[in-house]
Design an enzyme around this catalytic site. Structure first.
Site, short mmCIF file in Angstrom:
data_model
loop_
_atom_site.label_atom_id
_atom_site.label_comp_id
_atom_site.label_asym_id
_atom_site.label_seq_id
_atom_site.Cartn_x
_atom_site.Cartn_y
_atom_site.Cartn_z
N GLY A 119 0.92 -1.36 -0.01
CA GLY A 119 -0.03 0.11 -0.07
C GLY A 119 0.83 1.18 0.12
O GLY A 119 1.74 1.32 -0.82
N GLU A 136 8.93 -7.10 -10.40
CA GLU A 136 7.67 -7.62 -9.85
C GLU A 136 7.95 -9.20 -10.29
O GLU A 136 8.14 -9.41 -11.56
CB GLU A 136 6.52 -7.03 -10.73
CG GLU A 136 6.40 -5.73 -10.16
CD GLU A 136 5.17 -4.89 -10.92
OE1 GLU A 136 4.70 -5.43 -11.79
OE2 GLU A 136 4.65 -3.93 -10.31
N HIS A 138 8.82 -3.13 -6.68
CA HIS A 138 8.18 -2.72 -7.92
C HIS A 138 9.39 -2.16 -8.77
O HIS A 138 9.04 -1.26 -9.55
CB HIS A 138 7.13 -1.98 -7.87
CG HIS A 138 5.96 -2.35 -7.04
ND1 HIS A 138 4.97 -3.25 -7.56
CD2 HIS A 138 5.58 -2.15 -5.79
CE1 HIS A 138 4.23 -3.48 -6.57
NE2 HIS A 138 4.51 -2.69 -5.64
N SER A 140 5.66 -5.39 -1.51
CA SER A 140 5.61 -3.99 -1.83
C SER A 140 6.08 -3.11 -0.44
O SER A 140 7.21 -3.38 0.20
CB SER A 140 4.30 -3.59 -2.37
OG SER A 140 4.36 -2.53 -2.77
N ALA A 141 5.19 -2.50 0.05
CA ALA A 141 5.58 -1.58 1.33
C ALA A 141 6.01 -2.43 2.47
O ALA A 141 6.78 -2.18 3.12
CB ALA A 141 4.24 -0.79 1.67
#
Lengths: 234, 234
Positions: free
Chosen positions: A90, A194, A159, A122-123
């Site tokens: 997020g 990714e 990413h 991700s985060a």
């Protein structure tokens, strides 16, 4: 005793939530029944419940139960009691702000050092590094600090994206941004594309998945690290 | 008495530094001989001198002399004495950190309110908004605050970029990022595309240049504002 999966993304193009990495997760979470999910990064501003439901649906396919950290009265105790922790993606600024506010940053770090399984996407991967300063996210909230877990001895850029050929856009490429980071910071940066992830077992860190990673060290030209290689800056 | 140009970028694809906007700048800076340049954002980590030389070269073609703020022993006095101020682009986190450190944020704000001409490009435009929280930049340094000049009653997103058709990248689009900003912030955001700029004259703000701008208001669908239109959220 660290055992971690640090994934670039939760979802690859054309796939469903976590689908590309489920075989690896089945092995990683073997023997674990319940995973504590940290929904603080709230992608798109959805509720903590809704975000936890997405994670629960994804991990139900490998027979895991998922509980949201936000449902516990005492989040520190929930972290200490957890068998495994999954921090979803997020907005990194929001995630880090909440980790400080809920005072779970240090408890999670300690738990992982003591052997609690950790998965991030991700985060949730970005924060395993020394600082969150190679995030791609917008600073929608002001965190008390940019310092994060430091569970790996470098920074993460999730990413990771190669420059788009023929682009007429004058904004900085990802590579340019990370080079700017190195004008005032010394730690290496691992750009994870990714579909790739890091597997950390104690102090041994392997790149896994389909793609190579892009490595940035201060004062060196960036270079590629092939998948199934060890990452070691010593 | 505000008189400002807030440009998305210093350079458009295929052009040289400021070339696309020089006719406008010639009119804007008429009667002014010397422009005070703020090089703090330092794109690519180049020196303050080198960055000032780039700005000086670009503005020499319309007969202006450029002096770097970093060359003054007393930067506050330099700001107070300036006829015109130009804040160049680079990294917004670095720029804002330096503005606080050199204690020139409030002096520049006051000078512009009192009629000193202000031109910004990219990061130098971002900071004319209420906060820097809709920057695209990487947080390479931790600023004391995200609060910026507030010389316009909204936030700026420079280098605004539309979603790339057919992209398989799962990172957030610019529109998604700004929508996330609006999950916890209320001010409107003006996404200025490369080749466009805002002209602020007192409290009247016009979009100029070749392209429309994308406007984001909390709780509304984003919409386009045609060039040569007034921006007014009242």
């Amino acid at each position: 005793m660290k055992n971690m999966i640090i994934a670039s993304t939760s979802t690859v193009h054309g796939g469903t939530y976590l689908s590309y990495i489920l075989p690896e997760l089945e092995e990683f979470f073997k023997g674990i029944s319940t995973i504590l999910f940290v929904p603080y990064a709230r992608p798109g501003g959805i509720s903590h419940d809704d975000y936890t439901a997405i994670a629960a649906k994804g991990l139900a396919t490998i027979g895991k139960k998922v509980v949201g950290l936000h449902t516990f009265e005492n989040p520190v105790k929930a972290v200490e009691d957890a068998e495994a922790i999954f921090v979803g993606g997020g907005n990194t600024f929001l995630l880090v702000t909440q980790l400080y506010k809920q005072q779970v940053l240090e408890p999670i770090r300690k738990a992982v050092i003591n052997g609690t399984l950790y998965m991030g996407s991700s985060a949730g991967s970005n924060i395993t590094g020394l600082t969150m300063q190679t995030t791609n996210d917008m600073p929608i909230v002001y965190p008390p600090s940019f310092k994060t877990f430091g569970l790996v001895p470098f920074n993460i850029n999730p990413h990771y994206q190669d420059p788009i050929e023929g682009s007429k856009h004058m904004g900085e490429t990802r590579e340019t941004r990370i080079k700017e980071f190195h004008t005032i910071n010394t730690q290496p940066v691992v750009g994870i594309r990714e579909g790739s992830w890091l597997h950390v077992k104690d102090d041994v860190i392997y790149l896994k998945g389909t793609l190579s990673a892009r490595i940035f060290e201060q004062g060196k030209e960036p270079y590629e690290l092939e998948t199934n290689s060890e990452i070691n800056f010593n």
